[in-house]
Design a protein around this motif. Structure first.
Motif, short mmCIF file in Angstrom:
data_model
loop_
_atom_site.label_atom_id
_atom_site.label_comp_id
_atom_site.label_asym_id
_atom_site.label_seq_id
_atom_site.Cartn_x
_atom_site.Cartn_y
_atom_site.Cartn_z
N GLU A 135 -65.77 -58.17 -64.45
CA GLU A 135 -65.35 -58.36 -65.01
C GLU A 135 -64.81 -57.18 -66.59
O GLU A 135 -65.88 -56.88 -66.35
N GLY A 136 -63.65 -57.20 -66.50
CA GLY A 136 -63.68 -55.93 -67.78
C GLY A 136 -63.58 -54.77 -66.89
O GLY A 136 -62.91 -54.04 -67.84
N SER A 137 -63.02 -54.76 -65.51
CA SER A 137 -62.81 -53.66 -65.06
C SER A 137 -61.24 -52.98 -64.99
O SER A 137 -61.10 -51.81 -64.77
N VAL A 138 -60.68 -54.19 -65.27
CA VAL A 138 -59.18 -53.99 -65.23
C VAL A 138 -58.93 -53.14 -66.52
O VAL A 138 -58.97 -53.61 -67.56
N LYS A 139 -58.23 -52.00 -66.11
CA LYS A 139 -57.64 -51.29 -66.64
C LYS A 139 -55.04 -51.33 -67.48
O LYS A 139 -55.31 -52.14 -66.13
N ASP A 140 -55.27 -51.00 -68.06
CA ASP A 140 -53.74 -51.05 -68.04
C ASP A 140 -53.40 -50.89 -66.94
O ASP A 140 -51.51 -50.33 -66.54
N ASN A 141 -53.93 -49.56 -66.27
CA ASN A 141 -53.05 -48.73 -65.31
C ASN A 141 -53.56 -49.03 -63.81
O ASN A 141 -52.95 -48.37 -62.94
N LEU A 142 -53.83 -50.03 -63.84
CA LEU A 142 -54.33 -51.31 -62.77
C LEU A 142 -53.73 -52.43 -62.41
O LEU A 142 -54.09 -53.42 -63.71
N ALA A 143 -52.93 -52.37 -61.68
CA ALA A 143 -52.33 -53.82 -61.24
C ALA A 143 -52.95 -54.51 -60.30
O ALA A 143 -52.73 -53.56 -58.60
N ILE A 144 -53.53 -55.15 -59.62
CA ILE A 144 -54.06 -56.14 -58.58
C ILE A 144 -53.19 -57.40 -58.00
O ILE A 144 -53.17 -58.00 -58.95
N LEU A 145 -52.57 -56.73 -56.82
CA LEU A 145 -51.22 -58.02 -56.79
C LEU A 145 -51.73 -59.51 -56.13
O LEU A 145 -53.22 -58.74 -55.40
N ASN A 146 -51.47 -60.61 -56.75
CA ASN A 146 -51.46 -61.51 -55.92
C ASN A 146 -50.58 -61.96 -55.54
O ASN A 146 -49.57 -62.26 -55.10
N ILE A 147 -50.98 -61.75 -53.79
CA ILE A 147 -50.68 -61.83 -52.77
C ILE A 147 -50.37 -62.84 -51.75
O ILE A 147 -51.34 -63.49 -51.28
N GLY A 148 -48.92 -63.82 -52.67
CA GLY A 148 -48.96 -65.10 -51.42
C GLY A 148 -48.40 -65.72 -50.64
O GLY A 148 -47.58 -66.74 -50.48
N LYS A 149 -49.15 -64.99 -49.62
CA LYS A 149 -48.75 -65.32 -48.51
C LYS A 149 -49.17 -66.88 -48.17
O LYS A 149 -48.66 -66.94 -46.56
N ALA A 290 -48.71 -57.63 -62.55
CA ALA A 290 -50.03 -58.60 -61.82
C ALA A 290 -49.40 -59.54 -62.50
O ALA A 290 -50.70 -60.91 -61.78
N LYS A 291 -48.21 -59.61 -63.44
CA LYS A 291 -48.75 -61.21 -63.21
C LYS A 291 -47.94 -62.35 -62.66
O LYS A 291 -48.08 -64.15 -62.91
N TYR A 292 -47.69 -61.63 -61.17
CA TYR A 292 -46.72 -62.43 -60.64
C TYR A 292 -47.85 -62.82 -58.98
O TYR A 292 -48.78 -62.39 -59.16
N THR A 293 -47.42 -63.94 -58.72
CA THR A 293 -47.82 -64.27 -57.12
C THR A 293 -46.56 -64.67 -56.16
O THR A 293 -46.04 -64.38 -56.77
N TRP A 294 -47.08 -62.94 -55.40
CA TRP A 294 -46.13 -62.09 -55.25
C TRP A 294 -45.75 -63.03 -53.64
O TRP A 294 -46.69 -63.12 -52.53
N GLY A 295 -45.22 -63.91 -53.26
CA GLY A 295 -44.76 -65.01 -51.94
C GLY A 295 -43.59 -65.38 -52.08
O GLY A 295 -42.25 -64.59 -52.11
N ILE A 296 -43.43 -66.41 -51.65
CA ILE A 296 -42.05 -67.12 -51.27
C ILE A 296 -40.52 -66.68 -52.60
O ILE A 296 -39.98 -66.00 -52.00
N LYS A 297 -41.42 -67.22 -52.95
CA LYS A 297 -40.75 -66.97 -54.46
C LYS A 297 -39.88 -65.40 -55.27
O LYS A 297 -38.78 -65.10 -55.77
N ASP A 298 -41.08 -64.74 -55.13
CA ASP A 298 -41.02 -63.51 -55.89
C ASP A 298 -39.65 -62.34 -53.58
O ASP A 298 -40.38 -61.65 -54.37
#
Length: 342
Positions: A135-149, A290-298
């Motif tokens: 927790e707290g390790s995410v910086k402004d220059n890091l995007a962890i993508l939620n891939i909704g396969k 990093a704000k989205y679930t990258w799945g069907i909709k995207d």
């Protein structure tokens, strides 16, 4: 000019471009030049041999060209196994030395390592799928993508559930193609259960897809979800007859005495995702990634049913719900109760 001065010059040019781009939308269109942005790509395998890494890399290169750049600004670091700190350190150091402004990783297991290097290199953007445990390790220059396969898996499960007569469905995970996640398997199982309450999923993970399918059919499975594979390397004959566009995709197929029938296929549109990553980075909207679930909709995944109207109607109805923003919850920790591991 020595390396340090070269790197300083590169980053000064990038900083000036981004600064001018922020002045106004019109100036951004006029001043921004994606050709100045070098990008690093880190893969778990060899893109010439590993199917998953090859798929990602080819679609990444396609996206980079679509975004307005060329192959010359892409540096690949291959065979970087997640958790191998030494290999990751060497790969990151090489990409930084080459002036990469954006570093993209393909494996969710890279997340914590990327968080570390993002914290140490605030002027470089890092992107990968997965979760950051600390927790707290995410910086402004890091995007962890939620891939909704798992959304696509759920749709494929619906197709499989409507196609089985025995209620027994094989999920053959091709381990040469990539990591298999509980969330994906569970979503498939839930999709099948939503249209056939007694549906049972038989899971086998293998590097020999044919052997895995044979093992499942011995259990009485009459529907198989797996990557299509070449039955005869000399003739190129496919075990399943599928549309050419689905030749290397995950497909649902009925197994019958009169032949194997294609039911539906799942397409992976990573070029769309990678195009968004590149454009969002150079257009200073990196944080939006990093704000989205990258799945069907995207548009990152899609499922194309066969002409069977019952299957097509059910899949399309659920797909419409995803497109409107509906979501499903699946367990990523343990397998669903209707899944049996062979």
């Amino acid at each position: 000019m020595n390396l340090a001065k070269k790197l300083t010059a590169i980053f000064l040019v990038i900083a000036m471009i981004l600064c001018f781009a922020a002045c106004s939308n019109e100036e951004a269109e006029a001043m921004l030049d994606i050709g100045t942005i070098n990008i690093g790509f880190i893969a778990t395998g060899d893109v010439d041999e590993d199917a998953y890494s090859a798929l990602q890399y080819e679609q990444f290169k396609s996206a980079y060209k679509l975004a307005g750049a060329g192959d010359g600004q892409v540096t690949i670091e291959k065979d970087v196994t997640a958790g191998d700190a030494k290999k990751m350190e060497t790969a990151i150091a090489d990409l930084i030395a080459r002036g990469c402004r954006l570093i993209v990783g393909v494996d969710p297991s890279y997340a914590n390592e990327f968080a570390k290097y993002a914290a140490e290199n605030s002027n470089i953007f890092f992107v990968c799928p997965g979760d950051v445990a600390k927790e707290g390790s995410v910086k402004d220059n890091l995007a962890i993508l939620n891939i909704g396969k798992y959304e696509a898996e759920y749709l494929a499960g619906i197709a499989a559930g409507l196609s089985t007569e025995s209620g027994k469905i094989a999920y053959v995970a091709d381990m040469t193609y990539g990591t298999v996640f509980n969330a994906d398997i569970n979503a498939f199982a839930e999709g099948a259960k939503s249209v056939k309450s007694d549906a049972k999923i038989f899971l086998t993970s293998t590097e020999d897809v044919k052997a895995g399918i044979d093992k499942a059919t011995e259990k009485g499975c009459d529907v198989v979800y797996s990557t299509n594979y070449v039955k005869d390397e000399e003739t190129g004959e496919k075990f399943f007859t599928v549309p050419e566009s689905m030749a290397s995709a995950m497909t649902v197929n009925k197994i019958g005495k009169d032949g194997n029938e294609f039911v539906t296929g799942t397409a992976y549109n990573f070029d769309y995702l990678y195009t968004k990553i590149v454009l969002n980075t150079v257009n200073e909207s990196f944080a939006d990634l990093a704000k989205y679930t990258w799945g069907i909709k995207d548009g990152v995944f899609d499922v194309f049913p066969s002409t069977d109207e019952k299957v097509k109607s059910a899949v399309d109805a659920q797909k419409d719900k995803f497109l409107k923003g509906d979501s499903i919850k699946v367990d990523s920790e343990k397998l669903a109760s209707n899944v049996t591991v062979l």
